[in-house]
Design a protein around this motif. Structure first.
Motif, PDB file in Angstrom:
ATOM      1  N   LEU A  40       1.014  -1.075  -0.226  1.00 48.73           N
ATOM      2  CA  LEU A  40       0.418   0.174  -0.123  1.00 48.73           C
ATOM      3  C   LEU A  40       0.643   1.177   0.176  1.00 48.73           C
ATOM      4  O   LEU A  40       1.862   1.261   0.357  1.00 48.73           O
ATOM      5  CB  LEU A  40      -0.645  -0.037   0.831  1.00 48.73           C
ATOM      6  CG  LEU A  40      -1.916  -0.968   1.387  1.00 48.73           C
ATOM      7  CD1 LEU A  40      -2.257  -0.251   2.542  1.00 48.73           C
ATOM      8  CD2 LEU A  40      -3.102  -0.881   0.214  1.00 48.73           C
ATOM      9  N   VAL A  53      -3.710   0.621  -3.806  1.00 49.44           N
ATOM     10  CA  VAL A  53      -3.899  -0.531  -3.669  1.00 49.44           C
ATOM     11  C   VAL A  53      -2.230  -1.356  -4.516  1.00 49.44           C
ATOM     12  O   VAL A  53      -2.574  -1.116  -5.729  1.00 49.44           O
ATOM     13  CB  VAL A  53      -4.058  -1.135  -3.086  1.00 49.44           C
ATOM     14  CG1 VAL A  53      -4.455  -2.516  -3.496  1.00 49.44           C
ATOM     15  CG2 VAL A  53      -5.991  -0.117  -2.443  1.00 49.44           C
ATOM     16  N   ASP A  55      -0.840  -4.339  -4.172  1.00 48.69           N
ATOM     17  CA  ASP A  55      -0.453  -5.616  -4.573  1.00 48.69           C
ATOM     18  C   ASP A  55      -2.342  -6.435  -4.616  1.00 48.69           C
ATOM     19  O   ASP A  55      -3.043  -5.994  -4.857  1.00 48.69           O
ATOM     20  CB  ASP A  55      -0.590  -6.156  -3.299  1.00 48.69           C
ATOM     21  CG  ASP A  55      -0.914  -7.111  -1.816  1.00 48.69           C
ATOM     22  OD1 ASP A  55       0.638  -8.314  -2.834  1.00 48.69           O
ATOM     23  OD2 ASP A  55      -1.480  -8.327  -2.228  1.00 48.69           O
ATOM     24  N   GLU A  57      -3.481  -9.499  -3.314  1.00 47.81           N
ATOM     25  CA  GLU A  57      -4.337 -10.626  -2.527  1.00 47.81           C
ATOM     26  C   GLU A  57      -5.305  -8.779  -1.759  1.00 47.81           C
ATOM     27  O   GLU A  57      -6.175  -8.934  -1.366  1.00 47.81           O
ATOM     28  CB  GLU A  57      -3.754 -11.003  -2.018  1.00 47.81           C
ATOM     29  CG  GLU A  57      -3.718 -12.447  -2.012  1.00 47.81           C
ATOM     30  CD  GLU A  57      -4.785 -12.825  -2.869  1.00 47.81           C
ATOM     31  OE1 GLU A  57      -5.985 -12.962  -2.172  1.00 47.81           O
ATOM     32  OE2 GLU A  57      -5.174 -13.163  -3.911  1.00 47.81           O
ATOM     33  N   LEU A  58      -4.149  -8.150  -1.125  1.00 48.51           N
ATOM     34  CA  LEU A  58      -5.106  -6.809  -0.423  1.00 48.51           C
ATOM     35  C   LEU A  58      -6.554  -5.943  -1.868  1.00 48.51           C
ATOM     36  O   LEU A  58      -7.393  -5.613  -1.305  1.00 48.51           O
ATOM     37  CB  LEU A  58      -3.981  -5.453  -0.082  1.00 48.51           C
ATOM     38  CG  LEU A  58      -2.148  -6.304   0.610  1.00 48.51           C
ATOM     39  CD1 LEU A  58      -2.181  -5.147   1.438  1.00 48.51           C
ATOM     40  CD2 LEU A  58      -3.699  -7.393   1.776  1.00 48.51           C
ATOM     41  N   ALA A  61      -9.037  -7.451  -1.397  1.00 45.05           N
ATOM     42  CA  ALA A  61      -9.366  -8.151  -0.188  1.00 45.05           C
ATOM     43  C   ALA A  61     -10.946  -6.532   0.070  1.00 45.05           C
ATOM     44  O   ALA A  61     -11.169  -6.716   0.657  1.00 45.05           O
ATOM     45  CB  ALA A  61      -9.008  -7.686   1.373  1.00 45.05           C
ATOM     46  N   LEU A 342      -5.826  -3.182   6.418  1.00 46.09           N
ATOM     47  CA  LEU A 342      -5.647  -3.972   5.324  1.00 46.09           C
ATOM     48  C   LEU A 342      -3.989  -4.001   5.104  1.00 46.09           C
ATOM     49  O   LEU A 342      -3.182  -3.744   4.954  1.00 46.09           O
ATOM     50  CB  LEU A 342      -6.124  -2.883   4.032  1.00 46.09           C
ATOM     51  CG  LEU A 342      -6.403  -3.146   2.797  1.00 46.09           C
ATOM     52  CD1 LEU A 342      -6.951  -4.544   2.364  1.00 46.09           C
ATOM     53  CD2 LEU A 342      -6.266  -2.440   1.678  1.00 46.09           C
ATOM     54  N   GLY A 343      -4.252  -5.672   5.262  1.00 43.27           N
ATOM     55  CA  GLY A 343      -3.043  -6.290   5.427  1.00 43.27           C
ATOM     56  C   GLY A 343      -1.748  -5.755   6.636  1.00 43.27           C
ATOM     57  O   GLY A 343      -3.138  -5.576   7.430  1.00 43.27           O
ATOM     58  N   TYR A 355      -7.387   1.178  -5.937  1.00 45.17           N
ATOM     59  CA  TYR A 355      -7.239   0.967  -6.817  1.00 45.17           C
ATOM     60  C   TYR A 355      -6.971   0.785  -8.282  1.00 45.17           C
ATOM     61  O   TYR A 355      -7.447   1.594  -9.347  1.00 45.17           O
ATOM     62  CB  TYR A 355      -8.441  -0.830  -6.590  1.00 45.17           C
ATOM     63  CG  TYR A 355      -8.616  -1.332  -7.936  1.00 45.17           C
ATOM     64  CD1 TYR A 355     -10.436  -0.234  -7.229  1.00 45.17           C
ATOM     65  CD2 TYR A 355      -9.187  -2.367  -8.432  1.00 45.17           C
ATOM     66  CE1 TYR A 355     -11.480  -0.965  -7.666  1.00 45.17           C
ATOM     67  CE2 TYR A 355     -10.546  -2.706  -9.149  1.00 45.17           C
ATOM     68  CZ  TYR A 355     -11.427  -1.856  -8.690  1.00 45.17           C
ATOM     69  OH  TYR A 355     -12.415  -2.157  -9.674  1.00 45.17           O
TER      70      TYR A 355
END
Ligand code: HEM
Length: 459
Positions: A40, A53, A55, A57-58, A61, A342-343, A355
């Motif tokens: 992030l 963001v 990543d 996976e994040l 999420a 978040l993470g 994103y």
């Protein structure tokens, strides 16, 4: 586990403007550089922080927790000016109900019917072109996708006057969108010629859609008295009732919101994907040769239809790779509705999160050598290829038109190449001065040569 780590800031912020100048100068390179600073990363536009963001996976999420990370931020505030509280811009609290009303229009059983509309509209458009003509494919493709969406939504092809006005008003909206998203409210309200044009275009888009909706309502009412029944998205919404009630589920205003939403979400996006695919294919001769060979063997000079789709696999690979390299929805925002994590990071209520399907599609861990245009990444050995991660968003707010647009994109790309040889005048594109809402190529001037065996026919 409670995380307290603060999100790291991207280097290079300048006084006052923050990262805005770097972002506007080269938005795609700027985004590609962010993952080096963490999963992030905080950036600043004119003093306003924004957490990007970086990543996959994040990103997932964020998209899955759509009540915590709700639609919001300056981008959606601007979208609501034209599209009201339609499906793409409404808050999560409204979303489930709207999606339930709309989902049947995108059920698999409806796709053959939509494909028939697409083939018909493509045939008409391709028949209008003539040998040796110079066209701007950016304009032509957008006209075709607008025609298809409006036929699917309203069940009518557009009269040319309205078509032209809608297209011009949307151009004005798109051209001014980034500026209006970034400008503080007090400056947006100053009656400069640009602001006046933008506000007028917003009002006219809504009034054109209101006229179309009213005309459709009259046809739906006439059908109740024995006229032929309507079978399109909006007539379905007009007829829908809330459970246990005889009252219409959507008011007239809400119907207009949905019409504007479908037009704006379904026009530039698919047109952009097809144009990038054409541009990338014509600048990669081996890909173009493979594409042309498939198109000729499957279509033999015809316009493509529903039954051809299972055999147009390489065409779909090319379109998919174009979507990965230049995803039309490339930078989107969310508003954090409660303090959360978040993470490894704590995210405060009110934080605007961004994103980027573009950024994720260019991560080398997911897509080795991401700058290389390589449709073979998507070789599913005769099956249909997957879709690049997040290109259609995800979670409950995932694009409702994903399959619609892939079908349309494959039919359009293959039919164009079936009938015409396309010689682009330039192999470098001039991109818009400011990044736009969709990541479309700029003007694409090309000369058309009729391919000898081509014949236009509706399947
Ligand atoms: C290549 C074509 C397309 C791309 C890349 C695309 C991309 C996207 C993305 C990324 C989102 C999520 C936005 C967010 O997370 O804030 C979205 C949502 C949406 N798209 Fe698409 N789209 C495409 C075509 C279409 C078409 C053809 C339609 C309609 C016919 C459509 C209608 C919508 C709607 C209504 C939403 C909001 C869904 C919801 O919130 O429930 N899109 N699209």
């Amino acid at each position: 586990m409670t995380s307290t780590a603060a999100v790291p800031s991207a280097p290079g912020a300048r006084p006052v403007v923050g990262h805005l100048a770097a972002f506007l100068r080269a938005p795609l390179a700027f985004l590609r550089g962010l993952p080096a600073h963490g999963p992030l990363v905080e950036i600043r536009f004119l003093g306003k922080p924004l957490v990007v963001v970086c990543d996959p996976e994040l990103t997932r999420a964020v998209l899955v927790r759509d009540r915590v990370f709700d639609k919001g931020g300056p981008l959606f505030e601007r979208l609501r000016e034209a599209g009201g509280q339609g499906l793409a811009s409404c808050p999560a609290a409204e979303h489930r109900r709207q999606r339930r009303l709309m989902q049947p229009a995108f059920h698999h059983s409806r796709f053959p019917g939509y494909a028939r509309i697409m083939t018909e509209r493509l045939d008409i458009a391709l028949r209008r072109w003539h040998h040796g003509q110079t066209v701007d494919l950016a304009v032509e493709s957008r006209n075709i996708t607008a025609d298809v969406v409006l036929s699917a939504v309203f069940g009518t092809s557009l009269d040319p006057g309205l078509h032209g006005r809608l297209a011009a008003d949307f151009d004005t909206l798109l051209a001014g969108f980034t500026r209006h998203t970034l400008l503080p409210k007090r400056l947006r309200k100053v009656p400069t010629p640009g602001n006046v044009r933008y506000d007028r275009a917003t009002r006219r888009v809504r009034s054109s859609m209101a006229d179309l909706t009213a005309a459709l309502r009259r046809r739906v009412d006439a059908a109740a008295d024995g006229a032929p029944a309507e079978d399109n998205l909006l007539s379905m919404l007009i007829a829908s009732r809330d459970p246990g009630s005889d009252l219409p589920a959507l008011s007239d205003e809400e119907l207009v919101d949905q019409a504007v939403t479908m037009y704006s979400a379904g026009t530039e996006t698919t047109a952009g994907a097809v144009n990038w695919a054409l541009f990338l294919a014509t600048t990669h001769p081996a890909v173009l040769a493979g594409l042309t060979a498939e198109v000729d063997s499957v279509l033999g000079g015809r316009t493509a239809g529903w039954d051809d789709l299972p055999r147009l696999t390489y065409t779909r690979q090319v379109l998919t790779e174009a979507l990965r390299m230049y995803p039309p929805g490339w930078f989107l925002t969310r508003q954090t509705e409660q303090d959360t994590e978040l993470g490894p990071y704590a995210i405060a209520r009110g934080t605007v999160i961004a994103y980027s399907p573009y950024l994720i599609s260019h991560l080398p861990d997911l897509y080795p050598d991401p700058e290389r245009f390589d449709p073979d990444r998507w070789d599913a050995h005769g099956g249909q290829p997957q879709v690049p991660v997040t290109v259609f968003g995800g979670g409950a707010r995932k694009c409702i038109g994903d399959e619609f647009s892939l079908i349309e994109g494959v039919l359009m790309l293959s039919s164009l190449l079936s009938h015409w040889r396309i010689d682009l005048h330039s192999h470098t594109l001039s991109t818009p001065r400011l990044p736009q809402l969709t990541l479309n190529p700029g003007p694409m001037t090309a000369t058309l040569t009729a391919r000898r065996h081509a014949r236009v026919a509706v399947r």
